[in-house]
Design an enzyme around this catalytic site. Sequence first.
Site, PDB file in Angstrom:
ATOM      1  N   ASP A  84     -94.625 -57.482  12.840  1.00 26.86           N
ATOM      2  CA  ASP A  84     -93.780 -57.477  14.031  1.00 26.86           C
ATOM      3  C   ASP A  84     -92.347 -57.490  13.518  1.00 26.86           C
ATOM      4  OD1 ASP A  84     -93.774 -57.379  16.881  1.00 26.86           O
ATOM      5  OD2 ASP A  84     -92.903 -59.375  16.887  1.00 26.86           O
ATOM      6  N   HIS A 196     -85.918 -55.057   5.476  1.00 26.50           N
ATOM      7  CA  HIS A 196     -86.650 -56.253   5.891  1.00 26.50           C
ATOM      8  C   HIS A 196     -88.147 -56.104   5.615  1.00 26.50           C
ATOM      9  CE1 HIS A 196     -86.135 -53.208   8.874  1.00 26.50           C
ATOM     10  NE2 HIS A 196     -86.894 -53.768   9.788  1.00 26.50           N
TER      11      HIS A 196
HETATM   12  P1  IMP Z   1     -92.497 -53.288  16.367  1.00 33.04           P
HETATM   13  O1  IMP Z   1     -92.434 -54.164  15.166  1.00 33.04           O
HETATM   14  O2  IMP Z   1     -93.323 -52.051  16.143  1.00 33.04           O
HETATM   15  O3  IMP Z   1     -92.810 -54.050  17.606  1.00 33.04           O
HETATM   16  O4  IMP Z   1     -91.044 -52.668  16.568  1.00 33.04           O
HETATM   17  C1  IMP Z   1     -89.956 -53.404  16.928  1.00 33.04           C
HETATM   18  C2  IMP Z   1     -88.720 -52.585  17.179  1.00 33.04           C
HETATM   19  O5  IMP Z   1     -87.724 -53.066  16.297  1.00 33.04           O
HETATM   20  C3  IMP Z   1     -88.811 -51.104  16.875  1.00 33.04           C
HETATM   21  O6  IMP Z   1     -89.178 -50.355  17.991  1.00 33.04           O
HETATM   22  C4  IMP Z   1     -87.364 -50.797  16.518  1.00 33.04           C
HETATM   23  O7  IMP Z   1     -86.648 -50.659  17.696  1.00 33.04           O
HETATM   24  C5  IMP Z   1     -86.858 -52.061  15.892  1.00 33.04           C
HETATM   25  N1  IMP Z   1     -86.928 -51.926  14.430  1.00 33.04           N
HETATM   26  C6  IMP Z   1     -87.781 -52.566  13.597  1.00 33.04           C
HETATM   27  N2  IMP Z   1     -87.569 -52.181  12.325  1.00 33.04           N
HETATM   28  C7  IMP Z   1     -86.575 -51.288  12.363  1.00 33.04           C
HETATM   29  C8  IMP Z   1     -85.913 -50.519  11.337  1.00 33.04           C
HETATM   30  O8  IMP Z   1     -86.216 -50.555  10.142  1.00 33.04           O
HETATM   31  N3  IMP Z   1     -84.937 -49.703  11.772  1.00 33.04           N
HETATM   32  C9  IMP Z   1     -84.571 -49.592  13.065  1.00 33.04           C
HETATM   33  N4  IMP Z   1     -85.144 -50.264  14.048  1.00 33.04           N
HETATM   34  C10 IMP Z   1     -86.144 -51.118  13.702  1.00 33.04           C
END
Ligand code: IMP
Length: 209
Positions: A84, A196
Amino acid sequence: MSDDFGQEQAIRKLAPGKLVIASHNPGKVREIAALLGPYGIEPISAASLDLPEPDETGTTFIANAELKALQAADLSGLPALADDSGLAVEALRGDPGLFSARWAGPTKDFGLAMQLVHDRMEEKGPDAGHDAHFVCALALAWPDGHVEAFEGRVDGIITWPPRGTQGFGYDPIFQPIGHDISFGEMDPDQKHAMSHRADAFAKLVAAVF
Ligand code: IMP
């Protein structure tokens, strides 16, 4: 991790073999498969097992990663890995945070999400800082309910206007500390070495293999 008596518990090791990747995003599954291939891990996507996507009801990145990994491990009978992630802007008290994906709306419009971040920061006035960080939580769960979690982060500032066409999400407005280009302008290999996600995976690999 420590137990109920305050004793340090050894981190559980991950044996070579099948590992469910609890994500329905094919790009993520491919990236994780490439990272863990060298350790004898055979990735299986949650989609190929028809596993449901649980509601992300946790109040932290770790809690959400853990609930996704635990559900996938329980339903599949195999170890499972979930992640996440999101962007936290200090001047916005950590927003968009857990709601990073949701700020882009149902059409996943990150132009809109980046504009929203910018507008909210403008509302804070010229003295509000630009500091921000991306967070990635990884949780590895086993069918007996054991879970190990790792958190990675990369610090930077929010820049405006958006710059670059590489990457995804909020990359065009995030400039990591020590660099004068945004993640959106950065060669993907360079981003993947400092992100990250890289930080969280380095911690996981060091702990469980
Ligand atoms: P999830 O972890 O798939 O729920 O995504 C969380 C949201 O965080 C993504 O849709 C992006 O909007 C943002 N996000 C997470 N990691 C990145 C990254 O490396 N670059 C840009 N946006 C990120």
